[in-house]
Motif scaffolding. Sequence first.
Motif, PDB file in Angstrom:
ATOM      1  N   PRO A 178       9.195  23.712   0.921  1.00  0.00           N
ATOM      2  CA  PRO A 178      10.188  23.126   1.854  1.00  0.00           C
ATOM      3  C   PRO A 178       9.999  23.576   3.303  1.00  0.00           C
ATOM      4  O   PRO A 178      10.196  22.785   4.231  1.00  0.00           O
ATOM      5  CB  PRO A 178      11.530  23.614   1.280  1.00  0.00           C
ATOM      6  N   TRP A 179       9.598  24.824   3.538  1.00  0.00           N
ATOM      7  CA  TRP A 179       9.475  25.327   4.899  1.00  0.00           C
ATOM      8  C   TRP A 179       8.362  24.618   5.677  1.00  0.00           C
ATOM      9  O   TRP A 179       8.390  24.585   6.910  1.00  0.00           O
ATOM     10  CB  TRP A 179       9.220  26.837   4.913  1.00  0.00           C
ATOM     11  N   GLU A 180       7.414  24.023   4.951  1.00  0.00           N
ATOM     12  CA  GLU A 180       6.314  23.335   5.621  1.00  0.00           C
ATOM     13  C   GLU A 180       6.820  22.123   6.404  1.00  0.00           C
ATOM     14  O   GLU A 180       6.281  21.796   7.466  1.00  0.00           O
ATOM     15  CB  GLU A 180       5.261  22.927   4.603  1.00  0.00           C
ATOM     16  N   LYS A 181       7.858  21.470   5.901  1.00  0.00           N
ATOM     17  CA  LYS A 181       8.431  20.331   6.616  1.00  0.00           C
ATOM     18  C   LYS A 181       9.000  20.781   7.964  1.00  0.00           C
ATOM     19  O   LYS A 181       8.880  20.078   8.966  1.00  0.00           O
ATOM     20  CB  LYS A 181       9.530  19.680   5.777  1.00  0.00           C
ATOM     21  N   ARG A 182       9.613  21.950   7.978  1.00  0.00           N
ATOM     22  CA  ARG A 182      10.194  22.460   9.222  1.00  0.00           C
ATOM     23  C   ARG A 182       9.101  22.753  10.251  1.00  0.00           C
ATOM     24  O   ARG A 182       9.251  22.453  11.438  1.00  0.00           O
ATOM     25  CB  ARG A 182      11.028  23.709   8.944  1.00  0.00           C
ATOM     26  N   ILE A 183       7.999  23.348   9.785  1.00  0.00           N
ATOM     27  CA  ILE A 183       6.896  23.644  10.698  1.00  0.00           C
ATOM     28  C   ILE A 183       6.313  22.354  11.263  1.00  0.00           C
ATOM     29  O   ILE A 183       6.016  22.255  12.457  1.00  0.00           O
ATOM     30  CB  ILE A 183       5.809  24.463   9.983  1.00  0.00           C
ATOM     31  N   PHE A 184       6.162  21.338  10.412  1.00  0.00           N
ATOM     32  CA  PHE A 184       5.657  20.051  10.892  1.00  0.00           C
ATOM     33  C   PHE A 184       6.620  19.460  11.913  1.00  0.00           C
ATOM     34  O   PHE A 184       6.203  18.900  12.942  1.00  0.00           O
ATOM     35  CB  PHE A 184       5.473  19.089   9.724  1.00  0.00           C
ATOM     36  N   GLY A 185       7.917  19.589  11.671  1.00  0.00           N
ATOM     37  CA  GLY A 185       8.911  19.069  12.599  1.00  0.00           C
ATOM     38  C   GLY A 185       8.878  19.781  13.940  1.00  0.00           C
ATOM     39  O   GLY A 185       9.009  19.146  14.993  1.00  0.00           O
ATOM     40  N   ILE A 186       8.696  21.108  13.920  1.00  0.00           N
ATOM     41  CA  ILE A 186       8.604  21.872  15.173  1.00  0.00           C
ATOM     42  C   ILE A 186       7.397  21.404  15.978  1.00  0.00           C
ATOM     43  O   ILE A 186       7.487  21.167  17.192  1.00  0.00           O
ATOM     44  CB  ILE A 186       8.504  23.380  14.864  1.00  0.00           C
ATOM     45  N   HIS A 187       6.263  21.265  15.301  1.00  0.00           N
ATOM     46  CA  HIS A 187       5.048  20.803  15.984  1.00  0.00           C
ATOM     47  C   HIS A 187       5.248  19.410  16.579  1.00  0.00           C
ATOM     48  O   HIS A 187       4.864  19.153  17.726  1.00  0.00           O
ATOM     49  CB  HIS A 187       3.895  20.799  14.982  1.00  0.00           C
ATOM     50  N   THR A 188       5.868  18.509  15.825  1.00  0.00           N
ATOM     51  CA  THR A 188       6.094  17.148  16.303  1.00  0.00           C
ATOM     52  C   THR A 188       7.011  17.144  17.522  1.00  0.00           C
ATOM     53  O   THR A 188       6.766  16.434  18.507  1.00  0.00           O
ATOM     54  CB  THR A 188       6.705  16.288  15.189  1.00  0.00           C
ATOM     55  N   ALA A 189       8.065  17.950  17.474  1.00  0.00           N
ATOM     56  CA  ALA A 189       8.983  18.032  18.617  1.00  0.00           C
ATOM     57  C   ALA A 189       8.274  18.583  19.844  1.00  0.00           C
ATOM     58  O   ALA A 189       8.476  18.094  20.965  1.00  0.00           O
ATOM     59  CB  ALA A 189      10.176  18.911  18.251  1.00  0.00           C
ATOM     60  N   MET A 190       7.423  19.584  19.660  1.00  0.00           N
ATOM     61  CA  MET A 190       6.677  20.152  20.784  1.00  0.00           C
ATOM     62  C   MET A 190       5.750  19.110  21.405  1.00  0.00           C
ATOM     63  O   MET A 190       5.639  19.015  22.635  1.00  0.00           O
ATOM     64  CB  MET A 190       5.873  21.363  20.316  1.00  0.00           C
TER      65      MET A 190
END
Length: 245
Positions: free
Chosen positions: A26-38
């Motif tokens: 599940p935490w991988e989705k959050r990391i992908f989201g952070i990268h996308t937002a950046m």
Amino acid sequence: MKLQHYLGGLEGLGPVSTETRVFVEPWEKRIFGIHTAMMALSTQLSLPATPSSFRTVWTWADLRKGAESLNPLDYFRFRYYEKWIGGISSYFISHGYITEAELDALTKEYYADFSKPRPSAGCAVVDARIVQYLVEGDSPKRGAAVNHAFAVGDAVAVCDVPTVEHTRLPGYLRNRTGTVETVYEGTYTYLCNTGPDGIGAAMPVYCVRFDPVTIWPGNAEPNFAIYADLYAHYIAAPAAAQQAA
């Protein structure tokens, strides 16, 4: 990427992962989201301004450079999104968003209590910019007209350019000869200047066809081909490439 980008045709590297899930934890989705937002908030984009405190440039290239700066042994030891965490964390530290000590302290806090609420900075303007970025993207294509040095059917030799931080040239293609299969219209750039590797200003890109027998002599199956999209800086006429070598 040097060692990690030279793996084509090597043997004895261990089992190949056949995992098909995009996100395993599940935490991988959050990391992908952070990268996308950046990426969406990156300052080089011509998108509506937001109140976000993110004030620098972040692209796929920055993510890759961050991951590839790892010690090669660590690079192969960590999972895919663990490398992303390392690259993103290093970026925030190096750009002054957070100190290493502050990051370590926060990490300990959340390890001690996984239920601890996470900061929330919901903002409709920021969300709208991220959605717009996901719809429009950030195309590397630039000019529409260009004089191409090579045409379909031309033989080209792949150069052995110096690599410092990141390269778009697979190691197994260096010093090999192929045939131009497609000449793409226009010119293309990369997400950042790769320095001595040679990708900076927009340039033509070619699809080049290679016979795998010439890449891995005595260790390739017949009757198939390898295709690679290569920046113009990476290829030359065979005679010119030999003189340069």
